[in-house]
Design a protein around this motif. Sequence first.
Motif, mmCIF file in Angstrom:
data_model
loop_
_atom_site.group_PDB
_atom_site.id
_atom_site.type_symbol
_atom_site.label_atom_id
_atom_site.label_comp_id
_atom_site.label_asym_id
_atom_site.label_seq_id
_atom_site.Cartn_x
_atom_site.Cartn_y
_atom_site.Cartn_z
ATOM 1 N N LEU A 106 40.808 43.901 48.976
ATOM 2 C CA LEU A 106 40.721 42.792 48.036
ATOM 3 C C LEU A 106 40.474 43.368 46.658
ATOM 4 C CD1 LEU A 106 40.450 39.741 47.345
ATOM 5 C CD2 LEU A 106 38.021 39.935 47.924
ATOM 6 N N VAL A 107 41.270 42.955 45.697
ATOM 7 C CA VAL A 107 41.103 43.462 44.333
ATOM 8 C C VAL A 107 41.141 42.300 43.356
ATOM 9 C CG1 VAL A 107 43.569 44.006 44.188
ATOM 10 C CG2 VAL A 107 41.993 45.015 42.547
ATOM 11 N N HIS A 108 40.140 42.253 42.484
ATOM 12 C CA HIS A 108 40.092 41.230 41.444
ATOM 13 C C HIS A 108 40.684 41.768 40.152
ATOM 14 C CE1 HIS A 108 36.675 39.330 43.854
ATOM 15 N NE2 HIS A 108 37.594 38.404 43.751
ATOM 16 N N LEU A 109 41.618 41.046 39.603
ATOM 17 C CA LEU A 109 42.143 41.337 38.274
ATOM 18 C C LEU A 109 41.218 40.673 37.269
ATOM 19 C CD1 LEU A 109 44.280 42.216 36.186
ATOM 20 C CD2 LEU A 109 45.501 40.085 36.703
ATOM 21 N N VAL B 197 47.885 41.256 26.720
ATOM 22 C CA VAL B 197 48.896 41.430 27.759
ATOM 23 C C VAL B 197 48.957 40.110 28.516
ATOM 24 C CG1 VAL B 197 49.601 42.726 29.808
ATOM 25 C CG2 VAL B 197 48.359 43.884 27.962
ATOM 26 N N PRO B 198 50.096 39.431 28.523
ATOM 27 C CA PRO B 198 50.185 38.115 29.152
ATOM 28 C C PRO B 198 49.759 38.150 30.620
ATOM 29 C CG PRO B 198 52.152 38.553 27.847
ATOM 30 C CD PRO B 198 51.368 39.833 27.884
ATOM 31 N N LEU B 199 49.159 37.042 31.066
ATOM 32 C CA LEU B 199 48.684 36.946 32.444
ATOM 33 C C LEU B 199 49.818 37.172 33.430
ATOM 34 C CD1 LEU B 199 46.558 36.237 34.602
ATOM 35 C CD2 LEU B 199 47.134 33.821 34.248
ATOM 36 N N ASP B 200 51.000 36.639 33.150
ATOM 37 C CA ASP B 200 52.080 36.781 34.126
ATOM 38 C C ASP B 200 52.497 38.237 34.301
ATOM 39 O OD1 ASP B 200 53.243 36.953 31.621
ATOM 40 O OD2 ASP B 200 55.000 35.770 32.147
ATOM 41 N N GLU B 201 52.378 39.060 33.237
ATOM 42 C CA GLU B 201 52.689 40.487 33.369
ATOM 43 C C GLU B 201 51.628 41.191 34.210
ATOM 44 O OE1 GLU B 201 53.529 42.593 29.795
ATOM 45 O OE2 GLU B 201 54.802 41.001 28.971
ATOM 46 N N GLN B 202 50.359 40.875 33.939
ATOM 47 C CA GLN B 202 49.276 41.504 34.700
ATOM 48 C C GLN B 202 49.331 41.107 36.178
ATOM 49 O OE1 GLN B 202 45.274 41.438 32.859
ATOM 50 N NE2 GLN B 202 46.211 40.392 31.123
ATOM 51 N N LEU C 73 43.351 30.175 36.255
ATOM 52 C CA LEU C 73 43.403 30.073 37.707
ATOM 53 C C LEU C 73 44.589 29.211 38.137
ATOM 54 C CD1 LEU C 73 42.390 30.517 40.545
ATOM 55 C CD2 LEU C 73 40.665 28.737 40.170
ATOM 56 N N ALA C 74 44.795 28.084 37.455
ATOM 57 C CA ALA C 74 45.925 27.217 37.788
ATOM 58 C C ALA C 74 47.246 27.950 37.579
ATOM 59 C CB ALA C 74 45.875 25.942 36.946
#
Length: 289
Positions: A124-127, A135-140, A166-167
């Motif tokens: 389990l890894v939390h970003l 850096v946009p969320l979708d890239e990360q 989160l959404a």
Amino acid sequence: MTITIAPNSAHPLTVSRLGYGTMRLTGPKIWGEPANRPEALAILKAAVAGGVNFLDTADYYGDDVTNRLIVEALHPYPADLVICTKVGATRRPDASWVPFNTPANLRTSIENNLRTLKQEQVQLVHLRLMGHGAVPLDEQLGAMFEMQKEGKIQHVGLSNVGPEELAAGLKMGEIATVENMYGYAQRTTLREAHGETRGGEEVLALCEQHGIPLVPFFSLIHGLPKAGDKLAALARERSVSEAQLNIAWLLHKSPLLLPIPGTSSLAHLRENLQAAEIQLSADDMARLG
């Protein structure tokens, strides 16, 4: 008292609802080796012996100190042990915290965690979101899901997020867990000079809607209430510490809360584990508010 992470996935993880956060095992400012290395190793062993099977770590704790302590104390790991790590940040030589969240950075962090934890897959890894959207969320998150497809990551979570992030993450793929700051006295976003630390209260309803465990961090750091308030009064009546009652409150607040109180004291670890035995009635919870 257990909780299941990603119950609808091919590989759900069931863990005890009281975990242990390793951050406090490091030196001052979450940097360097522990002041008492034998005690740090003893704490990890005692936590697992006491029923804890969820450890929270990060390769930027130390730098890389807690991962190495986990390996020294516990490897080869018990079959039911879940090690959760975080990526998205790194440390400079002056011990400052900086974002490390480009897709290439995240891959470097995952490879480093796999190496130092001696694992073939991160369970389990939390970003952790940092850097105010540089850096946009979708890239990360896209990079995280790509590494999940490659088998390097089993489950992906988010940390330090608000309901909007989160959404957005839920639209991209399965979010197994969320790790935000949350405790009795500090429930919502904490705004400090160096930035914001997102609170658990703001995402708890969304987590409950989707069956996502919420992992509270800093539950014992940011403002255990001052003596004389509701928590302190009830703690005195029950002959327990405020820290213990704070943990019990989290465990009773929602069945999806998975507290990870950290400590560098073996005595405090034992007190924290005892908090899981504290029973709070509906009247107690209403009184605490």
